[in-house]
Each structure stands twice: as structure tokens, then as C-alpha cells.
Scaffold this active site. Sequence first.
Site, PDB file in Angstrom:
ATOM      1  N   ASP A  68       0.811  -1.221   0.000  1.00 54.16           N
ATOM      2  CA  ASP A  68       0.000   0.000   0.000  1.00 54.16           C
ATOM      3  C   ASP A  68       0.845   1.272   0.000  1.00 54.16           C
ATOM      4  O   ASP A  68       2.070   1.225   0.185  1.00 54.16           O
ATOM      5  CB  ASP A  68      -0.963   0.002   1.201  1.00 54.16           C
ATOM      6  CG  ASP A  68      -0.291  -0.411   2.514  1.00 54.16           C
ATOM      7  OD1 ASP A  68       0.946  -0.420   2.581  1.00 54.16           O
ATOM      8  OD2 ASP A  68      -1.009  -0.712   3.482  1.00 54.16           O
ATOM      9  N   ASN A 137      -7.728  -2.894  14.113  1.00 52.66           N
ATOM     10  CA  ASN A 137      -9.095  -3.270  13.732  1.00 52.66           C
ATOM     11  C   ASN A 137      -9.104  -4.462  12.769  1.00 52.66           C
ATOM     12  O   ASN A 137     -10.133  -4.775  12.184  1.00 52.66           O
ATOM     13  CB  ASN A 137      -9.808  -2.068  13.104  1.00 52.66           C
ATOM     14  CG  ASN A 137      -9.091  -1.540  11.865  1.00 52.66           C
ATOM     15  OD1 ASN A 137      -8.145  -2.164  11.386  1.00 52.66           O
ATOM     16  ND2 ASN A 137      -9.543  -0.412  11.357  1.00 52.66           N
ATOM     17  N   HIS A 139      -7.231  -4.732   9.979  1.00 50.38           N
ATOM     18  CA  HIS A 139      -6.943  -4.469   8.559  1.00 50.38           C
ATOM     19  C   HIS A 139      -5.622  -5.116   8.144  1.00 50.38           C
ATOM     20  O   HIS A 139      -4.706  -5.255   8.940  1.00 50.38           O
ATOM     21  CB  HIS A 139      -7.006  -2.968   8.222  1.00 50.38           C
ATOM     22  CG  HIS A 139      -5.877  -2.121   8.703  1.00 50.38           C
ATOM     23  ND1 HIS A 139      -6.075  -0.887   9.287  1.00 50.38           N
ATOM     24  CD2 HIS A 139      -4.530  -2.294   8.679  1.00 50.38           C
ATOM     25  CE1 HIS A 139      -4.906  -0.358   9.578  1.00 50.38           C
ATOM     26  NE2 HIS A 139      -3.949  -1.188   9.231  1.00 50.38           N
ATOM     27  N   GLU A 144      -9.658  -2.028   5.116  1.00 44.47           N
ATOM     28  CA  GLU A 144     -10.308  -1.717   6.382  1.00 44.47           C
ATOM     29  C   GLU A 144     -11.567  -2.564   6.579  1.00 44.47           C
ATOM     30  O   GLU A 144     -12.128  -3.087   5.602  1.00 44.47           O
ATOM     31  CB  GLU A 144     -10.695  -0.229   6.384  1.00 44.47           C
ATOM     32  CG  GLU A 144      -9.503   0.729   6.360  1.00 44.47           C
ATOM     33  CD  GLU A 144      -8.899   0.953   7.745  1.00 44.47           C
ATOM     34  OE1 GLU A 144      -8.727  -0.023   8.495  1.00 44.47           O
ATOM     35  OE2 GLU A 144      -8.590   2.115   8.065  1.00 44.47           O
TER      36      GLU A 144
HETATM   37  C1  GLP Z   1      -0.425   0.424   8.621  1.00 47.19           C
HETATM   38  C2  GLP Z   1      -0.119  -0.411   7.371  1.00 47.19           C
HETATM   39  C3  GLP Z   1      -0.404  -1.868   7.611  1.00 47.19           C
HETATM   40  C4  GLP Z   1       0.253  -2.314   8.916  1.00 47.19           C
HETATM   41  C5  GLP Z   1      -0.313  -1.520  10.057  1.00 47.19           C
HETATM   42  C6  GLP Z   1       0.187  -1.962  11.425  1.00 47.19           C
HETATM   43  O1  GLP Z   1      -1.763   0.663   8.772  1.00 47.19           O
HETATM   44  N1  GLP Z   1      -0.854  -0.005   6.227  1.00 47.19           N
HETATM   45  O2  GLP Z   1       0.085  -2.630   6.520  1.00 47.19           O
HETATM   46  O3  GLP Z   1       0.039  -3.679   9.105  1.00 47.19           O
HETATM   47  O4  GLP Z   1       0.059  -0.173   9.815  1.00 47.19           O
HETATM   48  O5  GLP Z   1       1.248  -1.186  11.831  1.00 47.19           O
HETATM   49  P1  GLP Z   1       2.167  -1.486  13.093  1.00 47.19           P
HETATM   50  O6  GLP Z   1       3.029  -2.627  12.688  1.00 47.19           O
HETATM   51  O7  GLP Z   1       2.934  -0.224  13.278  1.00 47.19           O
HETATM   52  O8  GLP Z   1       1.255  -1.806  14.208  1.00 47.19           O
END
Ligand code: GLP
Length: 237
Positions: A68, A137, A139, A144
Site C-alpha cells: 500500500d 481493527n 486491517h 479496512e
Molecule cells: C499500517 C499499514 C499496515 C500495517 C499496520 C500496522 O496501517 N498499512 O500494513 O500492518 O500499519 O502497523 P504497526 O506494525 O505499526 O502496528
Amino acid sequence: MLKLINFENYPDMCKKAASIIAAQIIMKENSVLGLATGSTPIGIYELLSEWCAKGDLDFSRIRTVNLDEYCGLSAAHDQSYRYFMNKHLFDNVNIDKVNTHVPNGLAQDAEREGAKYDELIELLGGIDLQLLGIGHNGHIGFNEPSDFFVSGTHCAKLTQETINANVRFFDDLSQVPKTAVTMGMRSIMNARKILLVANGDKKKDIIQKAINGPVTPKVPASILQLHPDVTILYSIA
Ligand code: GLP
């Protein structure tokens, strides 16, 4: 099949994740790796960078596709995911940057850009190993919670919860992008292997829901129950 491995601490989890990715690279030197951002993969990318610097890993024929990118951020923006990937991995290994792909957050026509990204993944022969993080959540990528699973790469409206979770990386809430381009469920689920990493107490419940709850777009990661080869690495601390 879904396999869960628990760890006591983050460094151990990173070692396991990096070893799985290294094994994939050794097994197939021109692997297509699906890559993720967020704070969780940072330790994994550090290890891969170290091993490559020591000469134990060769990224020269590796191709990558990222999950993404924020809409509206250029590659040069220090919170863009392209910038993140360069900093944490691509600049530190012997990968040819031409073979690294991140969705274009500046595309005018998001639908066309999404279709092009999906075509690119197919042209590369699909993803051999997809690394995933998970949001609070549920995702994955920026898919989402919703009433339905979105199949192709698309522009996603971020939930307030995700925007709030991401404010830590920006000066204030107004700077956090409200939309992002994300790979959809088709490319993720078509990956031959999936490796999901999560750490911290706060992710415990959502991991349980994703693994043991009903398969529902309200918990996007629950779709992984339907994939034949998923490994989840979870570390409590
Ligand atoms: C963002 C990314 C996700 C990732 C998420 C969790 O939202 N788009 O791909 O999994 O962060 O992040 P963290 O690893 O900092 O909890």
C-alpha cells in the site's frame, strides 16, 4: 492452513520472520516478495539488511511489490511508504530498485492505477511470499473493516481508528492522509505463502479474532483462514 507461533519478545519474532524470508530468497533467487510497512516489520528488515551486507543473502534478482501507499504523498515524503521501504530495506541491500514496486499515491485515476498494479503482479508471476502486518481493527494492507472484501487494488478510505493510530508518525492529525491505495484481497490471497507478523498486548485480541472468529469483512484478516499456507508470528512484548 493457518499456523500460529508465539514468541516472548520482538527480537526473537523478527529472527524467525527474517529466517523465513531468507529461506524463500535462497530457495528461489528471483522470488516475488510482497512487502509491508508499519513499525512491526522494521526489525525484520534490519536483519535482512545485515545478512545481505554480510554476503549471506542475495537480493540482486528479487522482485518486490508493496501492499500500500498513502494517497497524496510523493515518494520523497518522509512518511510515504516508498520512502520507508528505501530507508529500511532497499537502500541497504543489493536489490535493483527497478524491481521494487510500491503503489503510486499520486495517481490521478486511482481505479486505473489499481488495475495496472494488479496486472503488474500477474506479469511478475504472482507473489511467492507475502509479508503482512495487522491493524488494531484487523486491517491488512489498508483493507479496512467493511461490508464486503474488496478484490482488486483500490483506493481505501481510512477509518478514524487507523488515522488515529497513524498520527504518531505525523506532526498532527490534520497531516495524516485520509485515503490510501492498497492491494486488494485477490493479490494477497493468491500469494503462494503468507507470513503475518504482530507484536504487543494490544494486538492479542485481534489476532485471536482473525484466527478463531468468523470469516468476515468486518475483520479483514479473518479471510486468511481460507488460505492454504499462512504463518502468523505473534510476540507478546
Ligand atoms: C499500517 C499499514 C499496515 C500495517 C499496520 C500496522 O496501517 N498499512 O500494513 O500492518 O500499519 O502497523 P504497526 O506494525 O505499526 O502496528
